[in-house]
Scaffold this active site. Structure first.
Site, PDB file in Angstrom:
ATOM      1  N   ASP A  83       0.869  -1.182   0.000  1.00 56.21           N
ATOM      2  CA  ASP A  83       0.000   0.000   0.000  1.00 56.21           C
ATOM      3  C   ASP A  83       0.902   1.227   0.000  1.00 56.21           C
ATOM      4  O   ASP A  83       2.064   1.165   0.412  1.00 56.21           O
ATOM      5  CB  ASP A  83      -0.911  -0.002   1.236  1.00 56.21           C
ATOM      6  CG  ASP A  83      -2.194   0.790   1.003  1.00 56.21           C
ATOM      7  OD1 ASP A  83      -3.265   0.160   0.920  1.00 56.21           O
ATOM      8  OD2 ASP A  83      -2.120   2.029   0.899  1.00 56.21           O
ATOM      9  N   ASP A 111       4.021   3.483  -3.860  1.00 52.63           N
ATOM     10  CA  ASP A 111       2.964   3.978  -4.725  1.00 52.63           C
ATOM     11  C   ASP A 111       3.034   3.118  -5.976  1.00 52.63           C
ATOM     12  O   ASP A 111       4.013   3.178  -6.733  1.00 52.63           O
ATOM     13  CB  ASP A 111       3.186   5.459  -5.064  1.00 52.63           C
ATOM     14  CG  ASP A 111       2.056   5.993  -5.937  1.00 52.63           C
ATOM     15  OD1 ASP A 111       1.446   5.202  -6.695  1.00 52.63           O
ATOM     16  OD2 ASP A 111       1.782   7.200  -5.864  1.00 52.63           O
ATOM     17  N   TYR A 171     -13.639   5.047 -14.680  1.00 54.22           N
ATOM     18  CA  TYR A 171     -13.647   3.940 -13.711  1.00 54.22           C
ATOM     19  C   TYR A 171     -14.272   2.696 -14.337  1.00 54.22           C
ATOM     20  O   TYR A 171     -13.711   1.596 -14.277  1.00 54.22           O
ATOM     21  CB  TYR A 171     -14.415   4.352 -12.454  1.00 54.22           C
ATOM     22  CG  TYR A 171     -14.444   3.296 -11.373  1.00 54.22           C
ATOM     23  CD1 TYR A 171     -13.398   3.164 -10.474  1.00 54.22           C
ATOM     24  CD2 TYR A 171     -15.524   2.410 -11.263  1.00 54.22           C
ATOM     25  CE1 TYR A 171     -13.418   2.183  -9.487  1.00 54.22           C
ATOM     26  CE2 TYR A 171     -15.549   1.425 -10.278  1.00 54.22           C
ATOM     27  CZ  TYR A 171     -14.492   1.319  -9.391  1.00 54.22           C
ATOM     28  OH  TYR A 171     -14.519   0.336  -8.419  1.00 54.22           O
ATOM     29  N   LYS A 192     -12.425  -0.957 -15.234  1.00 58.08           N
ATOM     30  CA  LYS A 192     -12.849  -2.242 -14.677  1.00 58.08           C
ATOM     31  C   LYS A 192     -13.257  -3.216 -15.790  1.00 58.08           C
ATOM     32  O   LYS A 192     -13.018  -4.426 -15.689  1.00 58.08           O
ATOM     33  CB  LYS A 192     -14.000  -2.027 -13.687  1.00 58.08           C
ATOM     34  CG  LYS A 192     -13.590  -1.218 -12.456  1.00 58.08           C
ATOM     35  CD  LYS A 192     -12.456  -1.894 -11.681  1.00 58.08           C
ATOM     36  CE  LYS A 192     -12.125  -1.188 -10.391  1.00 58.08           C
ATOM     37  NZ  LYS A 192     -11.084  -1.886  -9.605  1.00 58.08           N
ATOM     38  N   THR A 238     -16.533   0.226   2.571  1.00 54.12           N
ATOM     39  CA  THR A 238     -15.084   0.385   2.787  1.00 54.12           C
ATOM     40  C   THR A 238     -14.782   1.886   2.784  1.00 54.12           C
ATOM     41  O   THR A 238     -15.649   2.702   2.444  1.00 54.12           O
ATOM     42  CB  THR A 238     -14.272  -0.271   1.643  1.00 54.12           C
ATOM     43  OG1 THR A 238     -14.496   0.495   0.455  1.00 54.12           O
ATOM     44  CG2 THR A 238     -14.644  -1.720   1.412  1.00 54.12           C
TER      45      THR A 238
HETATM   46  N1  LIG Z   1     -15.942  -0.320  -2.144  1.00 53.99           N
HETATM   47  C1  LIG Z   1     -16.713  -0.565  -3.180  1.00 53.99           C
HETATM   48  O1  LIG Z   1     -17.927  -0.310  -3.177  1.00 53.99           O
HETATM   49  C2  LIG Z   1     -16.116  -1.235  -4.410  1.00 53.99           C
HETATM   50  C3  LIG Z   1     -16.989  -1.683  -5.408  1.00 53.99           C
HETATM   51  C4  LIG Z   1     -16.481  -2.286  -6.552  1.00 53.99           C
HETATM   52  C5  LIG Z   1     -15.104  -2.431  -6.691  1.00 53.99           C
HETATM   53  N2  LIG Z   1     -14.272  -1.980  -5.699  1.00 53.99           N
HETATM   54  C6  LIG Z   1     -12.840  -2.137  -5.912  1.00 53.99           C
HETATM   55  O2  LIG Z   1     -12.232  -2.735  -4.792  1.00 53.99           O
HETATM   56  C7  LIG Z   1     -10.876  -2.323  -4.706  1.00 53.99           C
HETATM   57  C8  LIG Z   1     -10.544  -1.943  -3.280  1.00 53.99           C
HETATM   58  O3  LIG Z   1     -11.337  -0.941  -2.860  1.00 53.99           O
HETATM   59  P1  LIG Z   1     -11.815  -0.748  -1.340  1.00 53.99           P
HETATM   60  O4  LIG Z   1     -13.268  -0.553  -1.451  1.00 53.99           O
HETATM   61  O5  LIG Z   1     -11.263  -1.787  -0.453  1.00 53.99           O
HETATM   62  O6  LIG Z   1     -11.177   0.686  -1.077  1.00 53.99           O
HETATM   63  P2  LIG Z   1     -10.005   1.224  -0.164  1.00 53.99           P
HETATM   64  O7  LIG Z   1      -9.888   2.659  -0.541  1.00 53.99           O
HETATM   65  O8  LIG Z   1     -10.237   0.847   1.242  1.00 53.99           O
HETATM   66  O9  LIG Z   1      -8.719   0.408  -0.658  1.00 53.99           O
HETATM   67  C9  LIG Z   1      -7.885   0.802  -1.687  1.00 53.99           C
HETATM   68  C10 LIG Z   1      -6.465   0.748  -1.190  1.00 53.99           C
HETATM   69  O10 LIG Z   1      -5.594   0.992  -2.290  1.00 53.99           O
HETATM   70  C11 LIG Z   1      -4.571   1.844  -1.837  1.00 53.99           C
HETATM   71  N3  LIG Z   1      -4.046   2.566  -2.995  1.00 53.99           N
HETATM   72  C12 LIG Z   1      -4.733   3.393  -3.824  1.00 53.99           C
HETATM   73  N4  LIG Z   1      -3.924   3.856  -4.778  1.00 53.99           N
HETATM   74  C13 LIG Z   1      -2.700   3.308  -4.545  1.00 53.99           C
HETATM   75  C14 LIG Z   1      -1.447   3.407  -5.189  1.00 53.99           C
HETATM   76  N5  LIG Z   1      -1.269   4.183  -6.275  1.00 53.99           N
HETATM   77  N6  LIG Z   1      -0.396   2.708  -4.695  1.00 53.99           N
HETATM   78  C15 LIG Z   1      -0.556   1.930  -3.595  1.00 53.99           C
HETATM   79  N7  LIG Z   1      -1.717   1.807  -2.940  1.00 53.99           N
HETATM   80  C16 LIG Z   1      -2.773   2.491  -3.412  1.00 53.99           C
HETATM   81  C17 LIG Z   1      -5.212   2.753  -0.812  1.00 53.99           C
HETATM   82  O11 LIG Z   1      -4.255   3.337   0.044  1.00 53.99           O
HETATM   83  C18 LIG Z   1      -6.148   1.799  -0.110  1.00 53.99           C
HETATM   84  O12 LIG Z   1      -5.522   1.157   0.979  1.00 53.99           O
HETATM   85  C19 LIG Z   1     -10.686  -1.217  -5.745  1.00 53.99           C
HETATM   86  O13 LIG Z   1     -10.066  -1.773  -6.888  1.00 53.99           O
HETATM   87  C20 LIG Z   1     -12.110  -0.822  -6.068  1.00 53.99           C
HETATM   88  O14 LIG Z   1     -12.232  -0.284  -7.373  1.00 53.99           O
HETATM   89  C21 LIG Z   1     -14.739  -1.387  -4.572  1.00 53.99           C
END
Ligand SMILES: NC(=O)c1ccc[n+]([C@@H]2O[C@H](COP(=O)([O-])OP(=O)(O)OC[C@H]3O[C@@H](n4cnc5c(N)ncnc54)[C@H](O)[C@@H]3O)[C@@H](O)[C@H]2O)c1
Length: 252
Positions: A35, A57, A155, A159, A190
């Site tokens: 992360d 990153d 987005y 996906k 989340t």
């Molecule tokens: N939460 C939802 O409703 C949902 C729905 C569909 C898909 N998703 C997908 O699930 C995945 C995770 O999302 P989440 O809901 O757990 O959100 P989240 O924001 O809790 O987790 C994302 C994580 O990625 C890290 N991150 C972002 N950009 C980064 C980078 N450039 N380098 C390193 N780390 C980075 C963030 O610090 C964070 O810890 C994503 O791909 C998101 O598109 C989420």
């Protein structure tokens, strides 16, 4: 470390990624998490004592290769790769195509799609050498089942591309013993969905679009599906996109 202990690298350390890392650790795997946020890694490390925490990153060009190198240096192998890192690009200007900014488009594509590609590229070499591996990518229902309410078109495109990448990789690497699958979450509680969690139109919408519960799913709901796809219980499954969305794809 037992010599036959499987090793997983999860990108992300909060939300779905954190729940997945904990799931895989509970199953006895050695786990690394990547992360950019040190606080997320530290919090996850409190629940997984032998976690390999990698702070990068992931949009930096060398980050993916370095992460895999760190996993190999610490554990000597990589059996499972779970790509979870992703963002919603609204604050960078993602939106409906007619008003989506170049910055919004590029930031979302870089963070969601290019990081997934680079992580896969980095992990495939050791997996091919070992003759086995399991990769799980994180798509979204918005990659194939749109809703006007969620008008972030970069987005959705990122996906949809992750789904195409998952399936074409599954076809190519199957006879290397490498499985490639994806999950497609609906709205999940989340940090990423914080704004949506307080938004009345969104809450009203998911009452009928996620009819199983009428609510947001949990990070653990998605982690359970990722865990299934990641581990050998799904040894005969590749190229699939497992929707975890309370009925989104079949709701009227
Ligand atoms: N939460 C939802 O409703 C949902 C729905 C569909 C898909 N998703 C997908 O699930 C995945 C995770 O999302 P989440 O809901 O757990 O959100 P989240 O924001 O809790 O987790 C994302 C994580 O990625 C890290 N991150 C972002 N950009 C980064 C980078 N450039 N380098 C390193 N780390 C980075 C963030 O610090 C964070 O810890 C994503 O791909 C998101 O598109 C989420």
């Amino acid at each position: 470390m037992a010599p036959d202990r499987s090793i997983a690298l999860v990108t992300g350390a909060s939300g779905i990624a954190a729940a997945t890392a904990r799931y895989l650790s509970r199953q006895g795997l050695g786990v690394a998490a990547l992360d950019r946020a040190p606080d997320n890694l530290a919090a996850l490390g409190e629940t997984i004592p032998d976690l390999l925490a990698i702070q990068h990153d992931l949009t930096e060009p060398d980050a993916a290769a370095d992460a895999v190198a760190q996993v190999l240096a610490r554990f000597g192998r990589i059996d499972v790769l779970v790509n979870v890192v992703g963002i919603s690009g609204r604050r960078f200007g993602d939106g409906p195509v007619h008003s989506c900014t170049d910055e919004g488009w590029d930031t979302v594509m870089d963070t969601n799609l290019t990081t997934t590609f680079r992580m896969c590229r980095a992990a495939l070499e050791p997996m091919m050498a070992a003759g086995h591996g399991s990769i799980v990518n994180t798509a979204s229902v918005l990659g194939y089942a749109p809703a006007k309410l969620f008008a972030t078109h970069a987005y959705a495109a990122s996906k949809g591309a992750i789904i195409a990448l998952t399936r074409t990789m599954a076809a190519y690497y199957a006879d290397h013993g490498i499985r490639v699958n994806a999950v497609a979450p609906g709205l999940i509680e989340t940090p990423m969905s914080l704004r949506a969690q307080g938004d009345e139109p969104t809450k009203a919408y998911i009452k009928h679009r996620q009819p199983l519960t009428g609510t947001f799913g949990s990070a653990e709901d998605v982690a359970d599906a990722i865990g299934f796809l990641a581990l050998d219980q799904s040894r005969f499954v590749t190229g699939t996109v497992l929707e975890v969305a309370g009925g989104w794809g079949v709701a009227g």
